[in-house]
Design a protein around this motif. Structure first.
Motif, mmCIF file in Angstrom:
data_model
loop_
_atom_site.group_PDB
_atom_site.id
_atom_site.type_symbol
_atom_site.label_atom_id
_atom_site.label_comp_id
_atom_site.label_asym_id
_atom_site.label_seq_id
_atom_site.Cartn_x
_atom_site.Cartn_y
_atom_site.Cartn_z
ATOM 1 N N ASP A 26 -8.661 0.789 -0.837
ATOM 2 C CA ASP A 26 -8.930 1.786 1.072
ATOM 3 C C ASP A 26 -9.381 3.315 0.270
ATOM 4 N N HIS A 29 -4.039 8.638 0.415
ATOM 5 C CA HIS A 29 -3.038 8.925 0.325
ATOM 6 C C HIS A 29 -2.445 8.635 -1.807
ATOM 7 N N GLU A 60 0.683 -1.420 -0.317
ATOM 8 C CA GLU A 60 0.080 0.285 0.269
ATOM 9 C C GLU A 60 0.837 1.647 -0.055
ATOM 10 N N ASP A 99 -10.908 2.007 4.874
ATOM 11 C CA ASP A 99 -10.127 3.092 5.465
ATOM 12 C C ASP A 99 -10.126 4.466 6.052
ATOM 13 N N GLU A 129 -4.929 3.641 -1.802
ATOM 14 C CA GLU A 129 -5.364 4.565 -1.095
ATOM 15 C C GLU A 129 -6.116 6.132 -1.467
HETATM 16 CO CO CO Z 1 -5.410 2.319 4.256
#
Ligand code: CO
Ligand code: XUL
Length: 444
Positions: A298, A273, A234, A341, A270
């Motif tokens: 995510d 991110h 990730e 998430d 994600e």
């Molecule tokens: Co995550």
């Protein structure tokens, strides 16, 4: 069994876009077939254990605010873990989403020795199996927490001390096997502290070699035990450390290729991110699709004014739809899913707030799926893309890509051209943005 979410008496159901019931889905209609697949099978939605059941609303300025009895410091850690798990599965069942995700330390407390920590995890895996059989909830992925314990202050695989690497490897081995026992569809590695605070004390070359070594050990072990799920890395650019090596999808891809791992490992992207790395969510998906390493998502959202990982629940149908469009255009999800998430805000202290947060997130993603599927069906975006590059299917394009031209031959060709500049065509960006807006408005 004592109910924790007693205010929500029945499972959350689909009632359609005109419903005013705050505890109903307006867009997530799990059995509805969209682009040839049930909505549930397209999205493979998962609830994350850490924010939803370990998060207590605390932040760097203050202690927890949320009502989470199993997190009370006085409780016996294993009975607290069992109470937490009962609440988690009650929530999964009432929400009606098919998957969950966990870190080893979310479901089982660390013991006073490595051995005791393993025993705790094994016991909680048995408990989880019982709940999974009872409710039908499945595991999207498991992961080891290699960042919270002080031993990992300088990273896990990238630690300057091989003893810490060895500890992390042992922990990953145990968690990968727990994930395997629970029938996990994937196993995730997020390098929370695999990076640096200052280059002054960091040997980057060594750290990257160490990180690759751990990943090779994971891949080897996956095959040894017959785990058929996908190994996912990730990406995240920073936070908690100043710089993380798995900065974004492109850096992860370069790393995987450099260490011969690109056929074995994929990415879990994600949203927040991606935005922290300076990218759109759809950019990260498209990068992974182009590299053949897309795995899972995510799902969450950042905040335009805050430069850290705020992990809000997904709010923007357009943002999710653009990412989902790339996913559908690339063939859809396989072992991956959409894991929330995401966490509640500190003041969202009522038990029902966890439902409202997830219902909103689920509906955002479900509606985005309708938009993305409509964009695929409309075909205009695909047509524009293919027409825009059609020259590359012609003779010149084929010769260049096929290696039949050199700088010399192209120079000679240019000198011999009778006509002037190549013709310029519109990129039609605004027209395409309007097309997306129309689908966002109309998706039903
Ligand atoms: Co995550
Ligand atoms: C942290 C993060 C993690 C990973 C799993 O930003 O996203 O929760 O998803 O370790």
């Amino acid at each position: 069994m004592t109910e924790f979410f007693g205010e929500v008496t029945a499972p959350i159901r689909y009632e359609g876009p005109d419903s005013d019931n705050p505890l109903a889905y307006r867009w997530y209609d799990r059995d509805r077939v969209v682009a040839g697949r049930r909505m549930e099978d397209h999205l493979r939605l998962a609830v994350c254990y850490w924010h939803s059941f370990n998060g207590d609303g605390s932040d760097v300025f203050g202690s927890g605010t949320l009502d989470r009895p199993w997190l009370a410091p006085s409780s016996d850690p294993m009975s607290a873990a069992r109470a937490k798990m009962a609440a988690a599965f009650e929530f999964f069942e009432k929400l009606g989403t098919p998957f969950f995700c966990f870190h080893d330390r979310d479901i089982a407390p660390e013991g006073t020795s490595f051995k005791e920590s393993c025993a705790h995890l094994d016991e909680m895996v048995d408990e989880a199996l019982m709940h999974m059989r009872r409710t039908g909830t499945q595991l999207l992925w498991g992961t080891a927490n290699l960042f919270s314990n002080p031993r990992y202050q300088a990273g896990a695989a990238t630690n300057p001390d091989p003893e810490v690497f060895a500890w992390a490897a042992a922990q990953v081995r145990h968690c990968l096997e727990a994930t395997h026992r629970l029938g996990g569809h994937n196993y995730v590695l997020w390098g929370g502290r695999e990076g640096y605070e200052t280059l002054l004390n960091t040997d980057m070359k060594r750290e990257l070699d160490q990180m690759a070594r751990l990943l090779h050990l994971v891949v080897e072990h996956k095959h040894r035990i017959g785990f058929t799920g996908t190994i996912l890395v990730e990406p995240k650019p920073f936070e908690p450390t100043k710089h993380q090596y798995d900065f974004d999808v492109a850096s992860v891809h370069a790393f995987l290729q450099r260490y011969g791992l690109a056929d074995e490992v994929r990415v879990n992207i994600e949203v927040n991110h991606a935005t922290l790395a300076g990218h759109d969510f759809a950019h990260e998906i498209a990068t992974a699709m182009a590299a053949g390493i897309f795995g899972s998502v995510d799902a969450n959202a950042g905040d335009d004014r805050l430069g850290w990982d705020v992990d809000r629940f997904p709010l923007s149908v357009e943002q999710m739809a653009l990412g989902l469009y790339e996913i559908l255009a690339g063939g859809g999800l396989t072992t991956g899913g959409f894991n929330f998430d995401a966490k509640l805000r500190r003041q969202s202290i009522d038990r029902s707030d966890l439902f409202h947060a997830h219902i909103g997130g689920v509906d955002t993603v479900a509606r985005a799926l309708l938009v993305a599927a409509a964009l695929v069906e409309d075909g205009a975006l695909a047509r524009v893309r293919s027409e825009r590059y059609s020259g590359w299917d012609g003779e010149l394009g084929r010769r260049i890509l096929g290696g039949d031209e050199t700088l010399e031959s192209l120079h000679g060709r240019a000198l011999g051209l009778g006509h002037g500049e190549p013709e310029r065509l519109s990129g039609r960006q605004e027209a395409l943005e309007n097309l997306v807006a129309r689908h966002v408005e109309r998706a039903r």
